[in-house]
Design an enzyme around this catalytic site. Structure first.
Site, mmCIF file in Angstrom:
data_model
loop_
_atom_site.group_PDB
_atom_site.id
_atom_site.type_symbol
_atom_site.label_atom_id
_atom_site.label_comp_id
_atom_site.label_asym_id
_atom_site.label_seq_id
_atom_site.Cartn_x
_atom_site.Cartn_y
_atom_site.Cartn_z
ATOM 1 N N HIS A 123 57.928 11.290 57.965
ATOM 2 C CA HIS A 123 56.863 11.488 56.975
ATOM 3 C C HIS A 123 56.368 10.177 56.388
ATOM 4 O O HIS A 123 55.197 10.031 56.060
ATOM 5 C CB HIS A 123 57.316 12.472 55.898
ATOM 6 N N ASP A 163 57.038 19.488 63.816
ATOM 7 C CA ASP A 163 58.277 20.264 63.709
ATOM 8 C C ASP A 163 58.487 21.135 64.943
ATOM 9 O O ASP A 163 59.622 21.316 65.376
ATOM 10 C CB ASP A 163 58.269 21.111 62.434
ATOM 11 N N CYS A 180 47.592 21.035 63.439
ATOM 12 C CA CYS A 180 47.532 19.999 62.402
ATOM 13 C C CYS A 180 48.666 18.981 62.516
ATOM 14 O O CYS A 180 48.809 18.122 61.669
ATOM 15 C CB CYS A 180 47.506 20.615 61.015
HETATM 16 C C1 PEP Z 1 54.112 19.500 61.473
HETATM 17 O O1 PEP Z 1 55.313 19.774 61.369
HETATM 18 O O2 PEP Z 1 53.543 19.275 62.552
HETATM 19 C C2 PEP Z 1 53.268 19.412 60.264
HETATM 20 C C3 PEP Z 1 51.963 19.259 60.355
HETATM 21 O O3 PEP Z 1 53.890 19.425 59.062
HETATM 22 P P1 PEP Z 1 54.711 18.160 58.498
HETATM 23 O O4 PEP Z 1 54.419 16.978 59.396
HETATM 24 O O5 PEP Z 1 54.260 17.943 57.100
HETATM 25 O O6 PEP Z 1 56.127 18.631 58.611
HETATM 26 MG MG MG Z 2 56.110 20.554 59.532
#
Ligand code: PEP
Ligand code: MG
Length: 583
Positions: free
Chosen positions: A196, A462, A509
């Site tokens: 992140h 994820d 996303c």
């Molecule tokens: C993902 O897991 O792809 C996502 C968009 O959420 P995050 O990256 O905030 O876990």
């Molecule tokens: Mg995620």
């Protein structure tokens, strides 16, 4: 001193040249807390869980360093693991918890201080030399016991006009604290492209290299660092030749950026006329402006948990309401998807006191936290409903693994909407609720979920992590983190088919949506909406506008049949080659 080169993973493009400021963790401030006789066993268990977590992290580091730099360099971590597990020391802490009914962190800190003082005053140079190791271990354990709130110490020319931050583990909290005018680049020993903190650095446009093993040993405070956030190269004390080369690369990159900027106000339509919707992922309020500037039609992922970053208290309903209203106002004609708190995993803001867990990515995170802690969740739902009174805002639930979670969240939303109506508060009576598809469980039940919700958005970060069993933040596994693996590709197709079957929209996303080859695959599979970090919007749009949709469809169909990642990549590359220059 000769130039030294470190190799890491480029996670946020751009070239930076500036003196180094080293950021290290400081020992956290531990409050004195007693627990009473009934709390003692739980504290002992917390102590051992925190030690296990610290040891796990140290072993990971050790293995990675051993692979890259040999057994000698990794020996320091072996020593740290032994220190962390020292049965004598842990026995003393346990004894103190039991006899004085202290919290695990209070007792640990007390005993840690005792040992540190003894070592500092020791006649033995060997013990004094190892004080830094001891402190590093203790920070890790205390950090785990305190729900990861940690402070850092900065050394180097902190007042310089431009600096490169060098640190062991870049956290989201540290990333958002950075002054973007001053910080030209970041080097982190740990982390990968989908950590992140890396996503944040990219969103903030700060060139960043992660997984640069040995950076803290090689780079002195104030030493000159040249980093390339694309190739992952980090040069310490570069030569004139290195600098000239870097300048040339920078110029090339600027030219490409300028070319890409030309598409910002053009429609996202393929050359053969298929329209797409391009949205922005917004983590921090400041990104609203850059998302609009780079041509986002709306917000496809508002990561609300970043509202907590760097704070000591959860934001109030009122504050969230104002924020959501502001996001809605920034995109009056586009969709705005508000993702409910996705806490845990690798997001542990100080404002949320999370218990230490040995496996946070498999632990109490995300929708699980929200459903278990309605006092956190309900104010957020109310804030969204209120902000949706005169705007088309949507709610998205993260990390869903079962339909019961969706039902429970929908029930809470309905209760809150009714409560607001009864109280005469201006609010929407309901909002469209969608789910993130980011666990294999959600993919397997996608058809069932699609009947309950208004939309899907695939979280490929994820989904890749949980499908391939590859920690998204582990630099050592970075080459195994491949969203173009057939296991992920086939799930993407299943999810799209389930959404189409139920007549609901599906978007993507996760970070893969900003990789040119993946854009081909996703659009070819039928995804017509992509949400990406604002700086990636021009590149993605130029890909959408360059590749005929028929080509993407054929490439995706072939990729679905491929047996391994290499073949998927080769098929997409071959299809893209005649059309893409900016790869
Ligand atoms: C993902 O897991 O792809 C996502 C968009 O959420 P995050 O990256 O905030 O876990
Ligand atoms: Mg995620």
């Amino acid at each position: 001193m000769g130039v030294r080169t470190l190799r890491g993973i480029g996670v946020s493009p751009g070239v930076a040249l500036a003196p180094a400021v080293i950021v290290r963790w400081e020992l956290p401030n531990v409050p004195d807390r007693t627990v009473g006789p009934d709390g003692v066993e739980a504290e002992v268990a917390r102590l051992h869980a925190a030690v296990a977590r610290a040891v796990g992290a140290l072993e990971q580091l050790r293995d990675r360093v051993r692979d890259r730099a040999g057994a000698e360099a990794s020996g320091i971590f072996d020593a740290q693991v032994m220190l962390a597990q020292d049965p004598d020391f842990l026995g003393q802490v346990e004894h103190l918890i039991r006899t004085s009914q202290l919290s695990a962190e209070t007792a640990y800190e007390f005993k840690a201080l005792e040992v540190r003082n003894a070592w500092a005053n020791s006649q033995s140079p060997r013990l004094r030399d190892r004080l830094a190791d001891l402190a590093a271990v203790q920070v890790r354990v205390l950090f785990a016991l305190l729900g990861r709130s940690v402070r850092e110490v900065w050394s180097g020319p902190t007042d310089a006009e431009h600096v490169v931050i060098v640190t062991r583990e870049l956290s989201p909290g540290l990333t958002v604290q950075l002054d973007r005018e001053q910080v030209s680049g970041i080097v982190s020993e740990e982390g990968t492209r989908t950590s992140h903190a890396a996503i944040l650095a990219h969103s903030l446009g700060i060139p960043c290299v992660m997984g640069a093993v040995g950076a803290l040993a090689q780079i002195q405070p104030g030493g000159t660092v040249l980093l390339d956030g694309e190739t992952g190269a980090v040069l310490v004390d570069p030569t004139e030749g290195d600098l000239a080369e870097a300048r040339a690369r920078l110029t090339r990159r600027r030219r490409t950026e300028l070319e890409l900027q030309a598409v910002v106000h053009e429609p996202a339509v393929s050359p053969d006329g298929t329209p797409f919707t391009l949205l922005g992922n917004v983590d921090l309020p400041e990104e609203l402006e850059s998302a609009a500037r780079w041509g986002a039609e709306g917000v496809g992922l508002l990561r609300t948990e970043f509202l907590l970053t760097g704070r000591t208290h959860l934001p109030s309903e009122e504050e969230q309401f104002e924020y959501f209203r502001r996001v809605g106002a920034a995109f009056p004609h586009g969709q705005v998807v508000i993702r409910t708190y996705d806490l845990g995993g690798d997001k542990f803001p100080a404002a949320w006191q999370a218990p230490a867990e040995p496996n946070p990515f498999l632990g109490w995170r995300s929708i699980r936290v929200c459903l278990d802690e309605p006092q956190i969740f309900r104010p957020q739902l109310r804030a969204i409903l209120r902000a949706a009174a005169d705007r088309d805002l949507r709610v998205m639930l993260p990390l869903v693994t079962g339909v019961e979670e969706v039902e429970a969240a929908l029930a809470l939303l309905t209760e809150e909407a009714e409560g607001l109506a009864r109280a005469g508060v201006r609010a929407a009576s309901t909002v469209p609720v969608g789910v993130m598809i980011e666990t294999p469980a959600a993919v397997a039940i996608a058809e069932t979920l699609a009947r309950r919700v208004a939309f899907f958005s695939v979280g490929s970060n994820d989904l890749t992590q949980y499908t391939l069993v590859v920690d998204r933040g582990n630099a050592r596994l970075a080459s195994r983190f491949t969203p173009l693996h057939p296991a992920v590709v086939r799930q993407l197709a299943l999810v799209h088919a389930a959404a189409r079957g139920a007549g609901i929209p599906a978007s993507v996303c996760g970070e893969m949506a900003s990789e040119p080859l993946a854009v081909l695959l996703l659009t070819g599979l039928g995804y017509d909406t992509l949400s990406v970090a604002p700086p990636s919007l021009p590149l993605v749009k130029s890909v959408l506008r360059s590749v005929p949709h028929a080509v993407a469809r054929a490439a995706a169909a072939a990729a679905l049949e491929a047996e391994n990642t290499r073949d998927v990549v080769a098929l997409l590359e071959a299809a893209a080659k005649p059309y893409l220059r900016h790869r």
